[in-house]
Design a protein around this motif. Structure first.
Motif, PDB file in Angstrom:
ATOM      1  N   TRP A 160       0.830  -1.202   0.000  1.00 18.84           N
ATOM      2  CA  TRP A 160       0.000   0.000   0.000  1.00 18.84           C
ATOM      3  C   TRP A 160       0.872   1.264   0.000  1.00 18.84           C
ATOM      4  CZ3 TRP A 160      -4.822   0.896  -1.188  1.00 18.84           C
ATOM      5  CH2 TRP A 160      -5.409   2.106  -0.835  1.00 18.84           C
ATOM      6  N   LEU A 161       1.899   1.272   0.829  1.00 20.64           N
ATOM      7  CA  LEU A 161       2.784   2.436   0.900  1.00 20.64           C
ATOM      8  C   LEU A 161       3.501   2.673  -0.425  1.00 20.64           C
ATOM      9  CD1 LEU A 161       4.334   1.959   4.446  1.00 20.64           C
ATOM     10  CD2 LEU A 161       2.887   3.852   3.721  1.00 20.64           C
ATOM     11  N   LYS A 199      13.856   5.675   3.017  1.00 21.05           N
ATOM     12  CA  LYS A 199      13.629   6.394   4.278  1.00 21.05           C
ATOM     13  C   LYS A 199      12.193   6.198   4.767  1.00 21.05           C
ATOM     14  CE  LYS A 199      13.877  10.960   6.398  1.00 21.05           C
ATOM     15  NZ  LYS A 199      14.234  12.367   6.206  1.00 21.05           N
ATOM     16  N   GLU A 200      11.211   6.384   3.861  1.00 21.47           N
ATOM     17  CA  GLU A 200       9.809   6.237   4.254  1.00 21.47           C
ATOM     18  C   GLU A 200       9.483   4.805   4.672  1.00 21.47           C
ATOM     19  OE1 GLU A 200       7.298   9.383   1.645  1.00 21.47           O
ATOM     20  OE2 GLU A 200       8.454   7.912   0.496  1.00 21.47           O
ATOM     21  N   LEU A 201       9.991   3.850   3.921  1.00 18.97           N
ATOM     22  CA  LEU A 201       9.716   2.450   4.253  1.00 18.97           C
ATOM     23  C   LEU A 201      10.382   2.067   5.561  1.00 18.97           C
ATOM     24  CD1 LEU A 201       9.949   0.759   0.740  1.00 18.97           C
ATOM     25  CD2 LEU A 201       7.908   1.464   2.002  1.00 18.97           C
ATOM     26  N   HIS A 202      11.588   2.545   5.759  1.00 18.21           N
ATOM     27  CA  HIS A 202      12.307   2.227   7.002  1.00 18.21           C
ATOM     28  C   HIS A 202      11.609   2.863   8.208  1.00 18.21           C
ATOM     29  CE1 HIS A 202      15.584   0.719   9.363  1.00 18.21           C
ATOM     30  NE2 HIS A 202      15.834   1.916   9.841  1.00 18.21           N
ATOM     31  N   GLN A 203      11.033   4.061   8.030  1.00 20.18           N
ATOM     32  CA  GLN A 203      10.289   4.706   9.116  1.00 20.18           C
ATOM     33  C   GLN A 203       9.034   3.906   9.470  1.00 20.18           C
ATOM     34  OE1 GLN A 203       9.673   8.638   7.513  1.00 20.18           O
ATOM     35  NE2 GLN A 203      11.538   9.439   8.475  1.00 20.18           N
ATOM     36  N   ASN A 204       8.394   3.337   8.467  1.00 20.57           N
ATOM     37  CA  ASN A 204       7.172   2.566   8.702  1.00 20.57           C
ATOM     38  C   ASN A 204       7.445   1.136   9.155  1.00 20.57           C
ATOM     39  OD1 ASN A 204       4.516   4.015   7.904  1.00 20.57           O
ATOM     40  ND2 ASN A 204       6.057   4.722   6.435  1.00 20.57           N
ATOM     41  N   PHE A 205       8.644   0.644   8.865  1.00 18.97           N
ATOM     42  CA  PHE A 205       9.043  -0.702   9.254  1.00 18.97           C
ATOM     43  C   PHE A 205      10.422  -0.647   9.925  1.00 18.97           C
ATOM     44  CE2 PHE A 205       6.256  -1.184   5.575  1.00 18.97           C
ATOM     45  CZ  PHE A 205       5.351  -2.134   6.023  1.00 18.97           C
ATOM     46  N   PRO A 206      10.515   0.003  11.083  1.00 16.00           N
ATOM     47  CA  PRO A 206      11.826   0.177  11.711  1.00 16.00           C
ATOM     48  C   PRO A 206      12.476  -1.139  12.134  1.00 16.00           C
ATOM     49  CG  PRO A 206      10.078   0.888  13.190  1.00 16.00           C
ATOM     50  CD  PRO A 206       9.446   0.583  11.867  1.00 16.00           C
TER      51      PRO A 206
END
Length: 119
Positions: A11-12, A21-28
């Protein structure tokens, strides 16, 4: 990765939140190795989730297991993931329609009650 997490990832990326960066923030909790595996799986033809944008140099990425993602690395949906995204989008639109119908039903019910008490 659970089905729910995979849906969130798809979805993201499908909605343009596709940088490392965005994916890592959502999946730390996902490690660099997890992102490498997902990207290598895409290129290698195994389970396909996301791929690394071509302009970042796939060959460099494949040849170096020590590739370090930068915050602006961009991922894309593979064909399998695009199909999953399309299904999620249809479900989202269906849920939205259901909510709109519910709101109209509530407004109609309230209007009917008001009409009963009007002289």
């Amino acid at each position: 990765m659970t089905e729910k997490e995979l849906d969130k990832l798809v979805w993201l990326v499908g909605n343009g939140h596709n940088t490392y960066k965005e994916l890592h923030q959502n999946f730390p909790y996902l490690s660099i190795q997890d992102f490498r595996f997902m990207s290598l799986s895409c290129i290698g033809g195994l389970e396909k989730y996301i791929g690394l944008e071509a302009d970042k140099g796939r060959f460099q990425f494949l040849e170096s297991l020590h590739y370090q993602f930068s915050d602006d690395d961009i991922f894309y949906l593979t064909e399998d993931s695009q199909n999953r995204f399309d299904k999620l989008l249809k479900e989202h639109q269906s849920e939205l329609r259901e909510k709109i119908i519910l709101i109209f039903s509530l407004v109609s019910a309230i209007a009917s009650i008001i009409a009963l008490f009007k002289p």
